[in-house]
Design a protein around this motif. Structure first.
Motif, PDB file in Angstrom:
ATOM      1  N   TYR A   1       2.950   9.183   3.196  1.00 37.81           N
ATOM      2  CA  TYR A   1       3.146   9.733   4.461  1.00 37.81           C
ATOM      3  C   TYR A   1       4.469   9.825   4.822  1.00 37.81           C
ATOM      4  O   TYR A   1       5.330   9.151   4.673  1.00 37.81           O
ATOM      5  CB  TYR A   1       2.036   8.959   5.379  1.00 37.81           C
TER       6      TYR A   1
ATOM      7  N   PHE B   1      -9.052   5.500  -0.330  1.00 37.27           N
ATOM      8  CA  PHE B   1      -8.233   4.882   0.214  1.00 37.27           C
ATOM      9  C   PHE B   1      -8.235   4.713   2.094  1.00 37.27           C
ATOM     10  O   PHE B   1      -9.432   5.424   2.569  1.00 37.27           O
ATOM     11  CB  PHE B   1      -6.857   5.833   0.390  1.00 37.27           C
ATOM     12  N   GLU B   2      -7.716   3.965   2.234  1.00 36.51           N
ATOM     13  CA  GLU B   2      -8.029   3.585   3.952  1.00 36.51           C
ATOM     14  C   GLU B   2      -6.581   3.237   4.464  1.00 36.51           C
ATOM     15  O   GLU B   2      -5.883   2.344   4.062  1.00 36.51           O
ATOM     16  CB  GLU B   2      -9.101   2.448   4.476  1.00 36.51           C
ATOM     17  N   ARG B   3      -5.898   3.952   5.299  1.00 41.69           N
ATOM     18  CA  ARG B   3      -4.677   3.764   5.713  1.00 41.69           C
ATOM     19  C   ARG B   3      -4.662   3.688   7.561  1.00 41.69           C
ATOM     20  O   ARG B   3      -5.406   4.292   7.886  1.00 41.69           O
ATOM     21  CB  ARG B   3      -3.629   5.038   5.531  1.00 41.69           C
ATOM     22  N   ARG B   4      -3.996   2.572   7.776  1.00 35.68           N
ATOM     23  CA  ARG B   4      -4.058   2.193   9.454  1.00 35.68           C
ATOM     24  C   ARG B   4      -2.810   2.079   9.916  1.00 35.68           C
ATOM     25  O   ARG B   4      -1.806   1.961   9.339  1.00 35.68           O
ATOM     26  CB  ARG B   4      -4.553   0.827   9.504  1.00 35.68           C
TER      27      ARG B   4
ATOM     28  N   MET C   1       0.150  13.317   5.749  1.00 38.33           N
ATOM     29  CA  MET C   1      -0.189  12.552   4.573  1.00 38.33           C
ATOM     30  C   MET C   1      -0.436  13.426   3.619  1.00 38.33           C
ATOM     31  O   MET C   1      -0.986  14.453   3.660  1.00 38.33           O
ATOM     32  CB  MET C   1      -1.277  11.786   5.031  1.00 38.33           C
TER      33      MET C   1
ATOM     34  N   THR D   1      -7.158   5.187  12.199  1.00 34.71           N
ATOM     35  CA  THR D   1      -7.380   4.832  10.776  1.00 34.71           C
ATOM     36  C   THR D   1      -7.974   6.101   9.851  1.00 34.71           C
ATOM     37  O   THR D   1      -8.674   6.878  10.694  1.00 34.71           O
ATOM     38  CB  THR D   1      -8.951   4.022  10.613  1.00 34.71           C
TER      39      THR D   1
ATOM     40  N   LYS E   1      -9.295   7.494   6.421  1.00 30.57           N
ATOM     41  CA  LYS E   1     -10.234   7.172   5.038  1.00 30.57           C
ATOM     42  C   LYS E   1     -10.451   8.435   4.388  1.00 30.57           C
ATOM     43  O   LYS E   1     -10.350   9.590   4.742  1.00 30.57           O
ATOM     44  CB  LYS E   1     -11.491   6.190   5.618  1.00 30.57           C
TER      45      LYS E   1
ATOM     46  N   GLN F   1       0.831  -1.078   0.121  1.00 28.90           N
ATOM     47  CA  GLN F   1       0.016   0.115   0.137  1.00 28.90           C
ATOM     48  C   GLN F   1       0.814   1.255  -0.016  1.00 28.90           C
ATOM     49  O   GLN F   1       1.536   1.505   0.989  1.00 28.90           O
ATOM     50  CB  GLN F   1      -0.757   0.104   1.276  1.00 28.90           C
ATOM     51  N   THR F   2       0.819   1.968  -1.077  1.00 30.30           N
ATOM     52  CA  THR F   2       1.671   2.971  -1.130  1.00 30.30           C
ATOM     53  C   THR F   2       0.948   4.490  -1.155  1.00 30.30           C
ATOM     54  O   THR F   2       1.550   5.298  -1.480  1.00 30.30           O
ATOM     55  CB  THR F   2       2.629   3.024  -2.341  1.00 30.30           C
ATOM     56  N   TYR F   3      -0.296   4.306  -1.255  1.00 31.91           N
ATOM     57  CA  TYR F   3      -0.999   5.813  -1.546  1.00 31.91           C
ATOM     58  C   TYR F   3      -1.986   5.766  -0.410  1.00 31.91           C
ATOM     59  O   TYR F   3      -2.664   4.786  -0.087  1.00 31.91           O
ATOM     60  CB  TYR F   3      -1.969   5.247  -2.767  1.00 31.91           C
TER      61      TYR F   3
END
Length: 156
Positions: free
Chosen positions: A38, A98-101, A52, A72, A74, A33-35
């Motif tokens: 950050y 996107f969703e980044r955790r 980010m 999280t 989103k 996951q690169t998008y």
């Protein structure tokens, strides 16, 4: 890569479930996951900031949630009818959701979030309770010339 099975340790330990789950997840390759890109930086002794790059997203299209040691972030792009009518010759600006955790350590809490110039800044504070902070305990020394204390007793 080798896989270590921690299941025998689950039977003999209490309270370390989260630790073993984290160790299990380290062995598994993460989906690349690169998008969005950050940065994580330390801005003080107990202060951190996640930055980010969310160019093209509005405040209303982003959501931040902290729950059970997981932060999280989103982003969902609202449909723009005007853009759908046009024809792109080249599309280099990402429009995908996107969703980044992020795994948070114990006693880390989100203090603020701001969006400026396409960068989402999330400020974090590690707030260690007083009971868990290390304490310095002074050692008292007796003067050299004093006799040791003794209990007086009369024996009949």
């Amino acid at each position: 890569m080798r896989h270590v099975d921690f299941s025998p340790l689950y039977r003999s330990t209490v309270g370390f479930d989260r630790l073993f789950t984290m160790l299990d997840s380290l062995g598994q390759p993460e989906q690349a996951q690169t998008y969005p890109p950050y940065n994580i930086e330390r801005t003080g002794d107990n202060l951190y900031r996640i930055t980010m790059a969310v160019a093209g997203f509005d405040e209303s299209e982003l959501s931040i949630e902290a729950h059970a040691h997981v932060l999280t972030v989103k982003g969902e792009k609202a449909e723009d009818e005007k853009v759908e009518q046009s024809e792109f010759l080249y599309r280099g600006i990402a429009k995908r959701a996107f969703e980044r955790r992020f795994q948070l350590a114990d006693h880390v809490e989100v203090t603020a979030a701001s969006l400026k110039n396409g960068l989402l800044h999330i400020d974090l504070l590690r707030n260690i309770p007083e009971a868990m902070k290390p304490r310095r305990i002074s050692i008292a020394a007796e003067p050299m010339g004093t006799a040791p204390k003794a209990i007086e007793a009369h024996v009949n």
